[in-house]
Design a protein around this motif. Structure first.
Motif, PDB file in Angstrom:
ATOM      1  N   TYR A  36      87.134  -1.316   9.770  1.00  0.00           N
ATOM      2  CA  TYR A  36      86.085  -2.125   9.177  1.00  0.00           C
ATOM      3  C   TYR A  36      84.882  -1.214   8.947  1.00  0.00           C
ATOM      4  CZ  TYR A  36      88.224  -6.704  10.231  1.00  0.00           C
ATOM      5  OH  TYR A  36      89.039  -7.825  10.265  1.00  0.00           O
ATOM      6  N   GLN A  38      80.544  -1.411   8.711  1.00  0.00           N
ATOM      7  CA  GLN A  38      79.410  -2.277   9.003  1.00  0.00           C
ATOM      8  C   GLN A  38      78.134  -1.580   8.542  1.00  0.00           C
ATOM      9  OE1 GLN A  38      78.579  -3.274  13.183  1.00  0.00           O
ATOM     10  NE2 GLN A  38      77.857  -5.291  12.547  1.00  0.00           N
ATOM     11  N   LYS A  42      74.403  -6.035   9.329  1.00  0.00           N
ATOM     12  CA  LYS A  42      75.285  -6.908   8.545  1.00  0.00           C
ATOM     13  C   LYS A  42      76.579  -7.149   9.313  1.00  0.00           C
ATOM     14  CE  LYS A  42      72.736  -6.883   4.755  1.00  0.00           C
ATOM     15  NZ  LYS A  42      72.148  -8.102   4.176  1.00  0.00           N
ATOM     16  N   GLU A  43      77.410  -8.026   8.742  1.00  0.00           N
ATOM     17  CA  GLU A  43      78.675  -8.319   9.382  1.00  0.00           C
ATOM     18  C   GLU A  43      79.694  -7.209   9.149  1.00  0.00           C
ATOM     19  OE1 GLU A  43      77.604  -9.589   6.590  1.00  0.00           O
ATOM     20  OE2 GLU A  43      79.246 -10.252   5.287  1.00  0.00           O
ATOM     21  N   PRO A  44      80.673  -7.067  10.034  1.00  0.00           N
ATOM     22  CA  PRO A  44      81.770  -6.129   9.770  1.00  0.00           C
ATOM     23  C   PRO A  44      82.574  -6.606   8.558  1.00  0.00           C
ATOM     24  CG  PRO A  44      81.742  -6.811  12.072  1.00  0.00           C
ATOM     25  CD  PRO A  44      80.805  -7.709  11.351  1.00  0.00           C
ATOM     26  N   LYS A  45      82.919  -5.664   7.694  1.00  0.00           N
ATOM     27  CA  LYS A  45      83.732  -6.005   6.520  1.00  0.00           C
ATOM     28  C   LYS A  45      85.002  -5.173   6.546  1.00  0.00           C
ATOM     29  CE  LYS A  45      80.119  -7.603   3.452  1.00  0.00           C
ATOM     30  NZ  LYS A  45      79.396  -7.449   2.202  1.00  0.00           N
ATOM     31  N   LEU A  87      84.158   1.106  11.909  1.00  0.00           N
ATOM     32  CA  LEU A  87      84.639   0.499  13.147  1.00  0.00           C
ATOM     33  C   LEU A  87      86.160   0.536  13.201  1.00  0.00           C
ATOM     34  CD1 LEU A  87      82.374  -2.695  13.028  1.00  0.00           C
ATOM     35  CD2 LEU A  87      81.914  -0.572  14.239  1.00  0.00           C
ATOM     36  N   PHE A  99      87.001  -4.114  19.167  1.00  0.00           N
ATOM     37  CA  PHE A  99      86.261  -3.167  18.358  1.00  0.00           C
ATOM     38  C   PHE A  99      85.901  -1.918  19.145  1.00  0.00           C
ATOM     39  CE2 PHE A  99      84.939  -5.335  14.416  1.00  0.00           C
ATOM     40  CZ  PHE A  99      85.431  -6.593  14.667  1.00  0.00           C
ATOM     41  N   GLY A 100      85.981  -0.772  18.453  1.00  0.00           N
ATOM     42  CA  GLY A 100      85.353   0.422  18.985  1.00  0.00           C
ATOM     43  C   GLY A 100      83.849   0.344  18.740  1.00  0.00           C
TER      44      GLY A 100
ATOM     45  N   TYR B  33      87.243 -17.382  15.548  1.00  0.00           N
ATOM     46  CA  TYR B  33      86.716 -16.516  16.601  1.00  0.00           C
ATOM     47  C   TYR B  33      85.196 -16.557  16.587  1.00  0.00           C
ATOM     48  CZ  TYR B  33      91.331 -14.494  15.562  1.00  0.00           C
ATOM     49  OH  TYR B  33      92.665 -14.320  15.292  1.00  0.00           O
ATOM     50  N   TYR B  35      82.261 -13.746  17.912  1.00  0.00           N
ATOM     51  CA  TYR B  35      81.930 -12.441  18.465  1.00  0.00           C
ATOM     52  C   TYR B  35      80.417 -12.347  18.562  1.00  0.00           C
ATOM     53  CZ  TYR B  35      86.680 -10.796  17.531  1.00  0.00           C
ATOM     54  OH  TYR B  35      88.060 -10.632  17.535  1.00  0.00           O
ATOM     55  N   GLN B  37      77.080  -9.324  18.908  1.00  0.00           N
ATOM     56  CA  GLN B  37      76.691  -7.908  18.888  1.00  0.00           C
ATOM     57  C   GLN B  37      75.224  -7.814  19.280  1.00  0.00           C
ATOM     58  OE1 GLN B  37      76.946  -5.840  15.063  1.00  0.00           O
ATOM     59  NE2 GLN B  37      77.538  -3.943  16.105  1.00  0.00           N
ATOM     60  N   VAL B  43      80.497  -4.614  18.729  1.00  0.00           N
ATOM     61  CA  VAL B  43      80.903  -6.005  18.530  1.00  0.00           C
ATOM     62  C   VAL B  43      81.802  -6.416  19.703  1.00  0.00           C
ATOM     63  CG1 VAL B  43      82.128  -7.577  17.000  1.00  0.00           C
ATOM     64  CG2 VAL B  43      80.768  -5.718  16.024  1.00  0.00           C
ATOM     65  N   MET B  89      73.270 -10.828  17.678  1.00  0.00           N
ATOM     66  CA  MET B  89      73.826 -11.363  16.438  1.00  0.00           C
ATOM     67  C   MET B  89      75.173 -11.991  16.804  1.00  0.00           C
ATOM     68  SD  MET B  89      73.283 -11.519  13.144  1.00  0.00           S
ATOM     69  CE  MET B  89      72.758 -10.160  12.111  1.00  0.00           C
ATOM     70  N   PHE B  91      78.632 -13.533  15.378  1.00  0.00           N
ATOM     71  CA  PHE B  91      79.488 -13.571  14.196  1.00  0.00           C
ATOM     72  C   PHE B  91      80.653 -14.536  14.416  1.00  0.00           C
ATOM     73  CE2 PHE B  91      77.532 -10.259  11.849  1.00  0.00           C
ATOM     74  CZ  PHE B  91      77.222  -9.207  12.705  1.00  0.00           C
ATOM     75  N   PHE B 104      84.676 -12.043   8.483  1.00  0.00           N
ATOM     76  CA  PHE B 104      83.482 -12.391   9.242  1.00  0.00           C
ATOM     77  C   PHE B 104      82.428 -13.057   8.384  1.00  0.00           C
ATOM     78  CE2 PHE B 104      83.947 -10.365  13.433  1.00  0.00           C
ATOM     79  CZ  PHE B 104      85.140  -9.715  13.229  1.00  0.00           C
ATOM     80  N   GLY B 105      81.713 -13.992   8.990  1.00  0.00           N
ATOM     81  CA  GLY B 105      80.523 -14.537   8.365  1.00  0.00           C
ATOM     82  C   GLY B 105      79.379 -13.545   8.466  1.00  0.00           C
ATOM     83  N   GLN B 106      78.285 -13.883   7.822  1.00  0.00           N
ATOM     84  CA  GLN B 106      77.142 -12.965   7.752  1.00  0.00           C
ATOM     85  C   GLN B 106      76.347 -12.921   9.045  1.00  0.00           C
ATOM     86  OE1 GLN B 106      77.176 -15.994   6.614  1.00  0.00           O
ATOM     87  NE2 GLN B 106      75.115 -16.881   6.494  1.00  0.00           N
ATOM     88  N   ARG B 109      71.425 -14.470  13.737  1.00  0.00           N
ATOM     89  CA  ARG B 109      70.620 -13.673  14.681  1.00  0.00           C
ATOM     90  C   ARG B 109      69.907 -14.627  15.609  1.00  0.00           C
ATOM     91  NH1 ARG B 109      69.467  -8.770  15.216  1.00  0.00           N
ATOM     92  NH2 ARG B 109      70.273  -8.213  13.168  1.00  0.00           N
TER      93      ARG B 109
END
Lengths: 109, 113
Positions: A36, A38, A42-45, A87, A99-100, B33, B35, B37, B43, B89, B91, B104-106, B109
């Motif tokens: 992924y 990041q 922002k979110e992981p993509k 990630l 996740f790492g 899920y 998560y 961070q 994460v 944050m 997620f 994942f969603g945005q 926070r």
């Protein structure tokens, strides 16, 4: 030992460079593997899934070595827009994603 | 392109207050899920949910946390009595099957003051 280990970097490379990231995981029962990206706050993509035979998506190539419990990501012809944190993600028990801590890449002009 | 949506994007709450974070997963996904961070950290998995029940939860997911799927579209995370260390944050993610990629969603926070 951490479940997923990555070199935190940062890797600072010029545009056009080739850069490689590595990752090791501790659970030999892990079944699925992903990279992924990041961006800051922002979110992981999902960048790409990683298959045993290795796979390529444009400038990105991922490799998996189950025997060594090692995953890699190669980025060719780096772009400024590739600057992000990468990630390494593996599945654990009940298929949750683990996740790492991520490897930070900075591509400079 | 289908996506996971989360609301609110930012929530500030006083210590000890209850918060509910909301998520709408991708419509044909079956696994959900949460998560979190913490700023500057990795994460971390909180909980997974399938078939209207928790399938796994982490040590972080103590009695102060709960999840619910109140209807066919929403998936919520409730923190009953927030602590300063809950600031992070959060997620939400969903996936179509076990071992498949999660989207994942945005994020929300959460700031606890």
């Amino acid at each position: 030992r951490k479940e997923v280990e990555q070199d935190p970097g940062p890797f600072n490379v010029p545009e056009g460079a080739t850069v490689a990231f590595n990752c090791t995981y501790s659970n030999s029962a892990s079944q699925s593997f992903f990279w992924y990206r990041q961006d800051c706050r922002k979110e992981p993509k999902l960048l790409m899934s990683v298959y045993s035979s290795g796979n390529e998506d444009g400038r990105f190539t991922a490799q998996l070595n189950r025997a060594s419990q090692y995953i890699s990501l190669l980025i060719r012809d780096s772009k400024l827009s590739d600057s992000a944190t990468y990630l390494c993600v593996v599945t654990g028990s009940s298929y949750k994603l683990i996740f790492g801590s991520g490897t930070r890449l900075l591509v400079r002009p | 392109e289908p996506e996971v949506t989360q609301t609110p994007s930012h929530q500030v709450t006083q210590m000890g207050q209850e918060v509910i974070l909301r998520c709408v997963p991708i419509s044909n996904h079956l696994y959900f899920y949460w998560y979190r961070q913490i700023l500057g950290q990795k994460v971390e998995f909180l909980v997974s949910f399938y078939n209207n029940e928790i399938s796994e939860k982490s040590e972080i997911f103590d009695d102060q946390f709960s999840v619910e799927r109140p209807d066919g579209s929403n998936f919520t995370l409730k923190i009953r009595s927030t602590k300063l260390e809950d600031s992070a944050m959060y997620f939400c993610a969903s996936s179509a099957g076990t071992g498949t990629e999660a989207f994942f969603g945005q994020g929300t926070r959460l700031t606890v003051v």
